[in-house]
Design an enzyme around this catalytic site. Structure first.
Site, PDB file in Angstrom:
ATOM      1  N   THR A   1     108.591 -72.205 -28.629  1.00 45.29           N
ATOM      2  CA  THR A   1     108.600 -73.623 -27.628  1.00 45.29           C
ATOM      3  C   THR A   1     109.849 -73.578 -27.065  1.00 45.29           C
ATOM      4  OG1 THR A   1     109.345 -75.148 -29.286  1.00 45.29           O
ATOM      5  CG2 THR A   1     107.054 -74.653 -29.532  1.00 45.29           C
TER       6      THR A   1
ATOM      7  N   ILE B   1     115.521 -73.809 -25.719  1.00 49.55           N
ATOM      8  CA  ILE B   1     114.665 -72.980 -26.611  1.00 49.55           C
ATOM      9  C   ILE B   1     114.491 -73.505 -27.934  1.00 49.55           C
ATOM     10  CG2 ILE B   1     113.727 -70.845 -27.658  1.00 49.55           C
ATOM     11  CD1 ILE B   1     115.243 -69.275 -25.232  1.00 49.55           C
ATOM     12  N   GLU B   2     113.492 -74.064 -28.531  1.00 51.34           N
ATOM     13  CA  GLU B   2     113.423 -74.395 -29.837  1.00 51.34           C
ATOM     14  C   GLU B   2     112.093 -73.586 -30.571  1.00 51.34           C
ATOM     15  OE1 GLU B   2     114.752 -76.473 -31.826  1.00 51.34           O
ATOM     16  OE2 GLU B   2     115.434 -78.194 -30.167  1.00 51.34           O
ATOM     17  N   ASN B   3     112.567 -72.399 -30.934  1.00 51.44           N
ATOM     18  CA  ASN B   3     111.718 -71.633 -31.907  1.00 51.44           C
ATOM     19  C   ASN B   3     111.236 -72.404 -32.997  1.00 51.44           C
ATOM     20  OD1 ASN B   3     111.952 -69.337 -30.198  1.00 51.44           O
ATOM     21  ND2 ASN B   3     113.950 -68.680 -31.315  1.00 51.44           N
TER      22      ASN B   3
END
Length: 599
Positions: free
Chosen positions: A237, A313-315
């Site tokens: 995400t 970015i938020e993995n």
């Protein structure tokens, strides 16, 4: 050993064993076998990364990382690694400059016709996906078959930003995250969160980033994190300021030209990209997803106010480390291609946002009165269970994919804005604030001799502080302001900050007290709230009587105060205070925020 001691030891060891396997209690993950697995090097490859040697279940230490990158640097004419700062514990914060034309200085890069991409990992050191992905990608560019990517762009890569937090590593770093096995710590050595520091610039890491941005002027800035929170199908995400920001043309470019290509690349490699996700109810997405308006203390919103295209970015923390690293690799590779392919239109967007008129600046956003259209949400089935231990209701995830329609709740409605003056003046004695303005790269004129000026100032008429510090600072819970002109003589070293400059909006956000990330709200002017001179009651009593006898208008105002405020009328302390404030003996600088506005 007596039986009691043996029993106690058994209990302690049993508890310890439970802690060591805490991640076994994470929700079951969905099976995954994406195409991007082909990116992992063979264990026999001479340039296999330390993380790949573990099957991407572990991530190398600071020393192992730097040794591997130094070797890559020594064996490639297209890379140089330089220190950009020194951490609080004395570790070097390293950055790799990657250029096919061997343009390694800031001046050389500025003259290059290629775009420049800055990506960083480990701002939260336990969320380290970007480091391993970046190592793999640079290996494939410099020792593999992807050198053509450097025809598209020059690169800046910070593999570990929070180096001290990275080395505060253990198996107990992030209990809610599925790997790597050993993880670093979220905050730095003095317990400050680097991703809350972009306006106040207190940490060595963010000071280093600000200098890199000022010196190298990147065209795209990517900050790589790993989420906390709920379960869902998305593994990568990411987001940027789409609405309610300071760079609308950049937002449009990211939405229409960048995002579709990156999303498609991720899908082609077996990943599921999604937007930044924050459950409205804090547990699941049944009540919607919240698109927060982040303030510029965060990386991507700091970029937005600087008119620097910036992406967060938020993995997804519940996906395996391997899956997250590979998704990051795909994202970065496509980002290079997309920026290279659409560089001219990106430059036009940046230029348009930089040239926009600035009569006022929004300093606070709120939620829309009604939700935006619903979004299709790729969720995970859940159920609510009542705890037998606490009686609390909690969410249990069932590892079954579902598709939902959920409200999209946007926080992009302007709530408060301020008019923009011609310039601000900061007195020379507030050296820390002046230094921070310099570190941001904001242009200033420095007084060489004393100068008398008539400027508008804000005075704090009422305030309440928070009960606990936040990021080491005592912030305001609430406050009221009044504005008035004052004629003051500013000393040499005082600065004039004009607002008609590339970072004019940032200057407003830092200097206007209504801004949630102003130096005032961060507590850098808190000393103005202390009163240092007082008047004794044996002086006040005869002086008050004399004042009332000589000034009928004052007497009328006093009687009106008595009539309208019963608590005031019954408080000798407040009455004395009221009269003291009518005299020239009151401290004229008390509660006056020392930032003057020139209109």
């Amino acid at each position: 050993m007596c039986n009691f001691k043996k029993t106690l030891l058994t209990i302690i060891m049993g508890s310890f064993t439970m802690i060591t396997v805490a991640q076994d209690f994470l929700p079951e993950t969905l099976p995954w076998n994406g195409k991007s697995k082909s990116l992992i090097a063979s264990p026999t490859d001479p340039w296999v990364t330390p993380g790949e040697l573990t099957g991407l279940t572990e991530s190398p230490s600071y020393e192992e990382t730097m040794a591997w990158l130094e070797k890559l640097d020594e064996n490639s004419p297209y890379i140089t690694m330089i220190p950009i700062g020194l951490s609080e514990q004395g570790r070097a914060i390293q950055m790799l400059i990657v250029s096919k034309n061997q343009e390694f200085t800031a001046d050389e890069i500025a003259r290059s016709k290629k775009p420049l991409i800055l990506f960083q990992a480990g701002i939260h050191a336990g969320e380290i996906d970007g480091k391993d992905a970046g190592m793999m990608l640079l290996r494939d560019i410099n020792q593999g078959e992807k050198l053509e990517l450097l025809d598209e762009a020059n690169l800046l890569f910070i593999p570990i930003l929070n180096v001290d937090g990275h080395e505060r590593k253990s198996e107990y770093g992030r209990v809610n995250q599925r790997g790597p096995k050993i993880m670093g710590w979220r905050t730095n050595a003095v317990n400050l969160n680097l991703n809350r520091d972009y306006t106040k610039l207190e940490t060595a890491g963010i000071k280093a980033v600000a200098k890199v941005i000022n010196d190298y002027d990147p065209d795209l800035y990517i900050d790589i994190h790993v989420t906390d929170g709920a379960d869902y199908q998305y593994d990568v995400t990411y987001g940027f300021v789409e609405t309610g920001g300071y760079s609308p043309e950049i937002s449009s470019w990211l939405s229409t030209q960048f995002k579709p290509e990156v999303d498609q690349a991720l899908k082609d490699h077996g990943h599921i990209p999604g937007p930044l996700l924050f459950a409205a109810n804090g547990q699941d997405f049944s009540e919607g997803n919240v698109a927060f308006s982040f303030s510029p203390r965060f990386s991507h919103t700091y970029g937005d106010i600087r008119h620097l295209p910036a992406i967060l970015i938020e993995n997804h923390s519940l996906k395996p480390f391997e899956q997250r690293v590979l998704g990051t690799y795909v994202f970065l590779e496509q980002a290079i291609k997309s920026v290279g392919d659409h560089f001219e239109s990106l430059q036009n967007a940046v230029e348009s946002d930089s040239d926009q008129s600035m009569e006022s600046v929004v300093v606070k956003y709120g939620f829309r009165e009604t939700p935006a259209d619903s979004m299709e949400f790729l969720g995970i089935k859940s159920e609510k269970i009542t705890s037998a231990l606490t009686g609390n209701e909690y969410v249990s995830w069932q590892a079954e994919p579902i598709t939902q329609q959920v409200p999209s709740i946007l926080m992009d409605r302007p709530v408060s804005s301020v008019p923009v003056p011609k310039a601000y003046w900061i007195p020379s004695e507030w050296k820390e604030v002046i230094q921070k303005m310099k570190e941001h790269g904001i242009q200033m004129e420095v007084l060489e001799e004393a100068k008398e000026l008539n400027l508008e100032y804000s005075t704090v008429t009422d305030y309440r502080m928070v009960s606990q510090p936040y990021e080491g600072k005592m912030r305001f819970q609430s406050f009221d302001l009044a504005k008035k002109y004052r004629k003051l003589t500013l000393q040499p070293g005082s600065v004039r900050v004009k607002t008609d400059q590339p970072l004019g909006e940032l200057a407003v956000i830092l200097l206007e007290p209504e801004s949630v990330d102003s130096f005032f709200q961060w507590g850098y002017f808190n000393t103005i709230l202390s009163q240092t001179e007082y008047m004794e009651t044996y002086v006040m009593e005869p002086m008050i009587q004399s004042m009332l006898d000589q000034d009928p208008a004052l007497k009328t105002r006093f009687e009106e105060e008595l009539a309208k405020d019963e608590a005031f009328a019954k408080s000798p302390r407040r009455i004395y205070r009221w009269f003291y404030e009518q005299t020239p003996y009151i401290d004229q600088n008390w509660k006056v925020i020392p930032v003057g506005r020139e209109w």
